[in-house]
Design a protein around this motif. Structure first.
Motif, PDB file in Angstrom:
ATOM      1  N   ASP A 132       0.973  -1.304  -0.134  1.00 41.87           N
ATOM      2  CA  ASP A 132       0.031   0.008  -0.059  1.00 41.87           C
ATOM      3  C   ASP A 132       0.914   1.243  -0.026  1.00 41.87           C
ATOM      4  N   VAL A 133       0.896   2.042  -1.300  1.00 44.51           N
ATOM      5  CA  VAL A 133       1.547   3.134  -1.215  1.00 44.51           C
ATOM      6  C   VAL A 133       0.836   4.561  -1.511  1.00 44.51           C
ATOM      7  N   THR A 134       1.463   5.449  -1.208  1.00 48.27           N
ATOM      8  CA  THR A 134       0.916   6.560  -1.683  1.00 48.27           C
ATOM      9  C   THR A 134       1.771   7.432  -2.599  1.00 48.27           C
ATOM     10  N   LEU A 135       1.204   7.651  -3.864  1.00 43.32           N
ATOM     11  CA  LEU A 135       1.988   8.168  -4.751  1.00 43.32           C
ATOM     12  C   LEU A 135       1.720   9.610  -5.273  1.00 43.32           C
ATOM     13  N   ILE A 136       2.331  10.693  -5.599  1.00 43.74           N
ATOM     14  CA  ILE A 136       2.064  11.840  -5.914  1.00 43.74           C
ATOM     15  C   ILE A 136       1.972  12.233  -7.397  1.00 43.74           C
ATOM     16  N   SER A 137       0.930  12.999  -7.807  1.00 43.83           N
ATOM     17  CA  SER A 137       0.845  13.209  -9.202  1.00 43.83           C
ATOM     18  C   SER A 137       1.312  14.536  -9.311  1.00 43.83           C
ATOM     19  N   ASP A 138       2.537  15.061 -10.099  1.00 46.99           N
ATOM     20  CA  ASP A 138       2.794  16.274 -10.243  1.00 46.99           C
ATOM     21  C   ASP A 138       1.818  17.317 -10.847  1.00 46.99           C
ATOM     22  N   THR A 139       1.335  16.579 -11.736  1.00 54.52           N
ATOM     23  CA  THR A 139       0.488  17.571 -12.795  1.00 54.52           C
ATOM     24  C   THR A 139      -0.938  17.907 -11.837  1.00 54.52           C
ATOM     25  N   LEU A 140      -1.551  17.084 -11.236  1.00 60.63           N
ATOM     26  CA  LEU A 140      -2.737  17.385 -10.399  1.00 60.63           C
ATOM     27  C   LEU A 140      -2.369  18.074  -9.007  1.00 60.63           C
ATOM     28  N   GLY A 141      -1.283  17.517  -8.582  1.00 55.54           N
ATOM     29  CA  GLY A 141      -0.683  18.438  -7.507  1.00 55.54           C
ATOM     30  C   GLY A 141      -1.319  17.584  -6.084  1.00 55.54           C
ATOM     31  N   ARG A 142      -1.665  16.580  -6.191  1.00 52.57           N
ATOM     32  CA  ARG A 142      -2.396  15.649  -5.116  1.00 52.57           C
ATOM     33  C   ARG A 142      -1.730  14.121  -5.018  1.00 52.57           C
ATOM     34  N   SER A 143      -1.970  13.695  -3.987  1.00 51.99           N
ATOM     35  CA  SER A 143      -1.607  12.153  -3.793  1.00 51.99           C
ATOM     36  C   SER A 143      -2.661  11.150  -4.030  1.00 51.99           C
ATOM     37  N   PHE A 144      -2.399   9.923  -4.173  1.00 53.80           N
ATOM     38  CA  PHE A 144      -3.321   8.903  -4.285  1.00 53.80           C
ATOM     39  C   PHE A 144      -2.586   7.536  -3.809  1.00 53.80           C
ATOM     40  N   LYS A 145      -3.574   7.124  -2.858  1.00 52.55           N
ATOM     41  CA  LYS A 145      -3.316   5.502  -2.477  1.00 52.55           C
ATOM     42  C   LYS A 145      -3.908   4.679  -3.466  1.00 52.55           C
ATOM     43  N   LEU A 146      -2.645   3.658  -3.496  1.00 49.16           N
ATOM     44  CA  LEU A 146      -2.696   2.500  -4.395  1.00 49.16           C
ATOM     45  C   LEU A 146      -2.236   1.313  -3.789  1.00 49.16           C
ATOM     46  N   ARG A 147      -2.729   0.240  -4.166  1.00 49.08           N
ATOM     47  CA  ARG A 147      -1.908  -1.137  -3.881  1.00 49.08           C
ATOM     48  C   ARG A 147      -1.262  -1.555  -5.122  1.00 49.08           C
ATOM     49  N   VAL A 148       0.259  -1.503  -4.892  1.00 48.13           N
ATOM     50  CA  VAL A 148       1.118  -1.483  -6.033  1.00 48.13           C
ATOM     51  C   VAL A 148       2.160  -2.657  -5.647  1.00 48.13           C
TER      52      VAL A 148
END
Length: 95
Positions: A35-51
């Motif tokens: 379970d990681v939190t990845l940050i989108s530079d374009t949107l400027g927000r983070s997303f929790k994903l199972r990777v």
């Protein structure tokens, strides 16, 4: 919770445990999911994903979540990751 990577679609595989006496019993090879939190530079927000760990290395290698999703095929992405990809494409088109 399903055992499938949200970015690569990597899931469980089946195989055999093989003993010294060559007896074979079924087993499952599960992906190394985190379970990681990845940050989108374009949107400027983070997303929790199972990777999976290998997908995480690929994200780092390609230069972040935005670059990874731009190159990834829609068929292997989860619904959540596909929505993030569409949002990034819209934000880049508007800018």
């Amino acid at each position: 919770m399903s055992r499938v990577c949200e970015l690569t679609g990597k899931g469980p595989m089946t195989g055999n445990n093989v003993s010294h006496a060559n007896n074979k019993t079924k087993r499952r090879f599960l992906p190394n999911l985190n379970d990681v939190t990845l940050i989108s530079d374009t949107l400027g927000r983070s997303f929790k994903l199972r990777v999976s760990a290998s997908a995480l290395r690929t994200v780092d290698h390609r230069g972040g979540l935005d670059a990874f999703l731009a190159k990834a095929s829609d068929a292997e992405l989860s619904d959540k990751a596909l929505k993030i990809k569409k949002d990034i494409e819209k934000a880049q088109a508007a800018a």
